[in-house]
Write an enzyme that holds these catalytic residues in place. Structure first.
Site, PDB file in Angstrom:
ATOM      1  N   LYS A 114       8.943  13.303  30.581  1.00 38.72           N
ATOM      2  CA  LYS A 114       7.630  13.600  31.163  1.00 38.72           C
ATOM      3  C   LYS A 114       7.147  12.458  32.054  1.00 38.72           C
ATOM      4  O   LYS A 114       6.550  12.704  33.096  1.00 38.72           O
ATOM      5  CB  LYS A 114       6.611  13.894  30.064  1.00 38.72           C
ATOM      6  N   LYS A 194      15.377  24.009  29.004  1.00 40.24           N
ATOM      7  CA  LYS A 194      14.389  24.649  28.127  1.00 40.24           C
ATOM      8  C   LYS A 194      13.330  25.389  28.928  1.00 40.24           C
ATOM      9  O   LYS A 194      12.891  24.897  29.975  1.00 40.24           O
ATOM     10  CB  LYS A 194      13.714  23.534  27.306  1.00 40.24           C
ATOM     11  N   LYS A 197       6.315  25.326  29.978  1.00 42.79           N
ATOM     12  CA  LYS A 197       5.059  25.693  30.666  1.00 42.79           C
ATOM     13  C   LYS A 197       4.946  24.988  32.015  1.00 42.79           C
ATOM     14  O   LYS A 197       4.365  25.511  32.949  1.00 42.79           O
ATOM     15  CB  LYS A 197       3.855  25.231  29.833  1.00 42.79           C
TER      16      LYS A 197
HETATM   17  N1  AQP Z   1      11.500  26.706  25.134  1.00 47.05           N
HETATM   18  C1  AQP Z   1      11.054  26.643  23.886  1.00 47.05           C
HETATM   19  N2  AQP Z   1      11.708  27.271  22.881  1.00 47.05           N
HETATM   20  C2  AQP Z   1      11.260  27.223  21.593  1.00 47.05           C
HETATM   21  N3  AQP Z   1      10.119  26.574  21.244  1.00 47.05           N
HETATM   22  C3  AQP Z   1       9.421  25.948  22.211  1.00 47.05           C
HETATM   23  N4  AQP Z   1       8.273  25.238  22.193  1.00 47.05           N
HETATM   24  C4  AQP Z   1       8.004  24.802  23.439  1.00 47.05           C
HETATM   25  N5  AQP Z   1       8.944  25.224  24.302  1.00 47.05           N
HETATM   26  C5  AQP Z   1       9.842  25.945  23.568  1.00 47.05           C
HETATM   27  C6  AQP Z   1       7.459  25.015  20.996  1.00 47.05           C
HETATM   28  O1  AQP Z   1       6.171  25.572  21.238  1.00 47.05           O
HETATM   29  C7  AQP Z   1       5.217  24.871  20.460  1.00 47.05           C
HETATM   30  C8  AQP Z   1       3.991  24.582  21.268  1.00 47.05           C
HETATM   31  O2  AQP Z   1       4.383  23.767  22.351  1.00 47.05           O
HETATM   32  P1  AQP Z   1       3.402  22.786  23.107  1.00 47.05           P
HETATM   33  O3  AQP Z   1       2.204  23.511  23.524  1.00 47.05           O
HETATM   34  O4  AQP Z   1       3.145  21.586  22.287  1.00 47.05           O
HETATM   35  O5  AQP Z   1       4.228  22.414  24.404  1.00 47.05           O
HETATM   36  P2  AQP Z   1       5.617  21.685  24.601  1.00 47.05           P
HETATM   37  O6  AQP Z   1       6.389  21.499  23.355  1.00 47.05           O
HETATM   38  O7  AQP Z   1       5.364  20.458  25.395  1.00 47.05           O
HETATM   39  O8  AQP Z   1       6.457  22.729  25.434  1.00 47.05           O
HETATM   40  P3  AQP Z   1       6.077  23.593  26.667  1.00 47.05           P
HETATM   41  O9  AQP Z   1       5.151  24.672  26.204  1.00 47.05           O
HETATM   42  O10 AQP Z   1       7.264  24.102  27.324  1.00 47.05           O
HETATM   43  O11 AQP Z   1       5.321  22.625  27.629  1.00 47.05           O
HETATM   44  P4  AQP Z   1       5.952  21.487  28.588  1.00 47.05           P
HETATM   45  O12 AQP Z   1       6.124  22.131  29.913  1.00 47.05           O
HETATM   46  O13 AQP Z   1       4.863  20.478  28.593  1.00 47.05           O
HETATM   47  O14 AQP Z   1       7.241  21.008  28.002  1.00 47.05           O
HETATM   48  C9  AQP Z   1       5.901  23.610  19.948  1.00 47.05           C
HETATM   49  O15 AQP Z   1       6.174  23.756  18.566  1.00 47.05           O
HETATM   50  C10 AQP Z   1       7.189  23.551  20.733  1.00 47.05           C
HETATM   51  O16 AQP Z   1       8.238  22.980  19.979  1.00 47.05           O
END
Ligand code: AQP
Length: 328
Positions: A114, A194, A197
């Protein structure tokens, strides 16, 4: 009286909630309400560690709470609130930060990824410490998360042990709950990475609130490969394997059984079947979301925060006493 084990988890209100978030973690949040004491939180303090627009952020925060309510998070059965409205999260994070070696933080892969994308800052660097505080604040036993949070969970366990060794037994050592299937849903446009978002390409992810036509188009155009057999092989066939995981996690049918059913059906038929299943899974959530009123949800979250502050204070008082910061 038997006391139920406690579950804690959080969701960042950064943009739209996708099928990876849903199948990796959120679907389990809902089912855990039946057999655990559950504490769920929209982790808005985590979300401001990357650049954001405060006006959009306020809307995203309510939208995230609404999606979770629409999915079935029930404030009568779960403690449910915005992280920033329960100041004990930040206080515990500071205390844990004083016992976190920077060498450990330097090894966190999500920080490196990040920081390269959005720029380094202290909040992003200490993100895993705040996450440890979130989990330990209520002495959670189980933390349902996707595979990307595995390293952070290990750090939370490590900090709980460090704290207990130095100040006496205060914290439970939490366990991650990571599903066997769908722990890492991959991007639909690049199944080597992966689903995320923060991906700029909207076709890379199916959103929980997508209308059926959008779900159809995204899944039908998902990147696969030129060998037409439907097989589970994440190395050779990452796109098809990803779709198999999505279908299996939505239906509860094993990947082997799905492979038996679709092995020779061709990608067109298989993708349509996956799209139909996802449309059916998300339709009731979208309907429930549309029925929720922002002002009602804001009131609900306010009430949730009041209850959570009282509950958190009881735990945090023990932490303060243990480290010599008792209120006098
Ligand atoms: N691709 C994924 N597959 C399975 N689980 C996932 N999680 C995130 N991406 C995947 C799980 O979703 C939960 C909430 O996530 P978050 O809001 O804390 O965001 P994050 O983990 O940073 O992942 P995002 O949503 O994809 O955002 P960015 O773009 O910031 O990386 C968590 O339990 C996470 O493990």
């Amino acid at each position: 009286m038997e006391t139920r084990q406690k579950v804690f988890s959080g969701l960042q209100p950064t943009g739209n909630i996708h099928i990876g978030n849903y199948l990796g973690a959120l679907k389990n949040w809902v089912s855990f309400q039946d057999s655990y004491e559950t504490v769920y939180c929209v982790v808005d303090l985590h979300a401001i560690t990357v650049p954001y627009d405060p006006v959009e952020f306020k809307k995203d925060r309510i939208a995230a709470a609404k999606v979770l309510l629409a999915m079935g998070i029930d404030p009568e059965r779960s403690m449910f609130y915005f992280q920033s409205q329960v100041p004990q999260h930040a206080e515990l994070s500071w205390i844990l930060g004083t016992m976190t070696p920077t060498g450990v933080l330097n090894r966190m892969t999500q920080y490196k990824e990040k920081a390269d994308k959005v720029g380094a800052n202290l909040g992003l660097y200490s993100y895993p410490v705040l996450m440890a505080a979130d989990i330990l604040l209520f002495n959670a036993d189980l933390v349902p998360v996707g595979d990307d949070q595995r390293q952070h969970l290990e750090m939370a366990r490590d900090l709980a042990e460090r704290f207990n060794n130095r100040f006496g037994e205060v914290f439970h050592i939490p366990e991650a709950y990571i599903p066997d299937v769908s722990a890492r849903i991959m991007s639909l446009t690049d199944p080597q990475v992966k689903m995320s978002k923060s991906d700029a390409n909207p076709k890379s992810m199916v959103l929980v609130l997508d209308v059926p036509d959008a779900i159809n188009k995204k899944i039908k155009s998902a990147v696969t490969d030129s060998d037409p057999g439907v097989r589970y092989d994440p190395t050779e066939k990452p796109g098809i394997s990803n779709l198999l995981e999505i279908m299996s996690a939505c239906t509860g049918v094993s990947i082997d059984a799905l492979v038996d059913e679709y092995a020779t059906s061709g990608y067109g038929v298989f993708k349509q079947a996956v799209a139909d299943v996802v449309i059916e899974e998300f339709a009731p959530i979208r309907v429930a979301y549309e029925r929720l009123d922002d002002a009602d949800v804001a009131r609900m979250m306010h009430k949730g925060a009041l209850d959570a502050r009282i509950a958190a204070e009881a735990y945090q008082a023990k932490v303060r006493a243990a480290v010599g910061l008792d209120r006098i």
